[in-house]
Enzyme design. Structure first.
Site, PDB file in Angstrom:
ATOM      1  N   ALA A 158      45.295  40.739  36.242  1.00 38.96           N
ATOM      2  CA  ALA A 158      44.437  39.730  37.121  1.00 38.96           C
ATOM      3  C   ALA A 158      43.360  40.446  37.666  1.00 38.96           C
ATOM      4  O   ALA A 158      43.463  41.477  38.252  1.00 38.96           O
ATOM      5  CB  ALA A 158      45.197  38.866  37.943  1.00 38.96           C
ATOM      6  N   LYS A 159      42.232  39.638  37.723  1.00 39.88           N
ATOM      7  CA  LYS A 159      40.841  39.914  38.199  1.00 39.88           C
ATOM      8  C   LYS A 159      41.155  39.528  39.745  1.00 39.88           C
ATOM      9  O   LYS A 159      40.613  38.364  40.138  1.00 39.88           O
ATOM     10  CB  LYS A 159      39.702  39.574  37.931  1.00 39.88           C
ATOM     11  CG  LYS A 159      38.462  40.296  38.580  1.00 39.88           C
ATOM     12  CD  LYS A 159      37.402  40.141  37.505  1.00 39.88           C
ATOM     13  CE  LYS A 159      36.084  40.855  38.068  1.00 39.88           C
ATOM     14  NZ  LYS A 159      36.249  42.426  38.237  1.00 39.88           N
ATOM     15  N   ALA A 160      41.916  39.933  40.687  1.00 37.93           N
ATOM     16  CA  ALA A 160      42.407  39.322  41.858  1.00 37.93           C
ATOM     17  C   ALA A 160      41.791  40.295  43.093  1.00 37.93           C
ATOM     18  O   ALA A 160      41.859  41.323  42.837  1.00 37.93           O
ATOM     19  CB  ALA A 160      44.100  39.343  42.046  1.00 37.93           C
ATOM     20  N   TYR A 164      41.586  44.802  44.869  1.00 45.74           N
ATOM     21  CA  TYR A 164      40.295  45.409  45.184  1.00 45.74           C
ATOM     22  C   TYR A 164      40.488  46.235  46.309  1.00 45.74           C
ATOM     23  O   TYR A 164      39.410  47.112  46.784  1.00 45.74           O
ATOM     24  CB  TYR A 164      39.107  44.701  44.908  1.00 45.74           C
ATOM     25  CG  TYR A 164      38.726  44.501  43.544  1.00 45.74           C
ATOM     26  CD1 TYR A 164      37.728  45.262  42.818  1.00 45.74           C
ATOM     27  CD2 TYR A 164      39.326  43.625  42.537  1.00 45.74           C
ATOM     28  CE1 TYR A 164      37.412  45.124  41.508  1.00 45.74           C
ATOM     29  CE2 TYR A 164      39.148  43.359  41.315  1.00 45.74           C
ATOM     30  CZ  TYR A 164      38.102  44.235  40.585  1.00 45.74           C
ATOM     31  OH  TYR A 164      38.068  43.926  39.307  1.00 45.74           O
TER      32      TYR A 164
END
Length: 292
Positions: A158-160, A164
């Site tokens: 996921a680009k969660a 980051y």
């Protein structure tokens, strides 16, 4: 360039189906997404009036939300239309677009069943991440202290937003040490990715890149693989040990922000931007601007 805080700019931001003035695009300080990282996002670029791979980004936003167990209340087509409308309302033909979906402030606890999903889209002018001179000689990266997590411990596909946190820590540490970015390993010790970009290496005319079993399957990464295939360049997807970097002649990173950027150094290893890296960089630039 004069620094302008992101909360004090002119313009409009699309929020939950309507445009609101930029400075009024707010949510409450007790928003679930802020406290528990229940947030997913996409970064995209518009080139000459067209958002590159717009639908692929909208589809990934939906998939990322699903991995965090919430549903975006707008279809992929709705998001595509909203992104185009945002760029038009801002008067942009070349810009960066940020779409974000997050759980709202209805309840502040680890459990989030009552929380509604909020969605926002903003666009701003943002030139190439690195200037032409820096790209030509290759950016410098140091090894990151932090590692990409085991997929059994976090939804790594996921680009969660929560994933980051270690990227921010790694990039800031690198910049303090005079580097442009940091290269991260995965939890097993294999080369993974930079803090916001996938990585490719060149050896004997072939590209080598890590698999996506512990990293984000980047849209720019897939685009470069297609560009390489069209030129007859072999692409080897495999696990890469850090000590193997001594056997690679070129290196570059890929991402929406970084686009295709040659690398001159990763830690103790050096590379020389060459025909393959610079050629794919040029090919990507022509593709996104529909120049053949």
């Amino acid at each position: 360039m004069t620094f302008v805080p992101f909360d004090d700019r002119d313009g409009w931001i699309w929020m939950d189906g309507d445009f609101v003035p930029w400075r009024e695009a707010n949510t409450h300080v007790l928003t679930h997404g802020l406290h528990y990282a229940s947030s997913v996002f996409e970064g995209e670029r518009m080139y000459d009036g067209e958002i590159f791979k717009i639908t692929e980004h909208s589809e990934r936003l939906h998939r990322s939300a699903g991995m965090l167990d919430f549903e975006i209340p707008f279809s992929v087509a709705d998001l595509d239309d909203a992104k185009r409308a945002t760029c038009a309302k801002m008067g942009f033909s070349d810009c960066y677009i940020r779409a974000v979906a997050f759980r709202g402030p209805e309840q502040l606890s680890v459990s989030a069943f009552p929380n509604k999903t909020r969605v926002a889209i903003a666009a701003w002018e943002w030139p190439s991440y690195f200037d032409a001179a820096t790209k030509a000689k290759g950016i410098r990266l140091e090894w990151a202290k932090w590692r990409r997590p085991d997929p059994a411990t976090a939804p790594s596909a996921a680009k969660a937003a929560g994933l980051y946190m270690i990227c921010t820590l790694s990039k800031m540490a690198a910049e303090k040490n005079g580097f442009s970015d940091a290269m991260m390993l995965d939890w097993r010790g294999y080369v993974a990715e930079a803090t916001g970009a996938n990585v490719f290496f060149v050896q004997d005319g072939a590209l080598h890149t890590p698999p996506t079993d512990a990293i984000l399957d980047g849209i720019t990464r897939r685009t470069v693989i297609d560009l390489a295939a069209a030129k007859g360049i072999e692409v080897v997807v495999r696990h890469i040990r850090p000590e193997e970097l001594s056997g690679f002649t070129e290196c570059f990173v890929t991402g929406t922000a970084a686009e295709v950027t040659p690398v001159g150094q990763i830690g103790e290893y050096s590379f020389t931007p060459g025909e393959l890296s610079l050629g794919l960089m040029e090919d990507y630039g022509r593709l996104v601007r529909r120049q053949g």
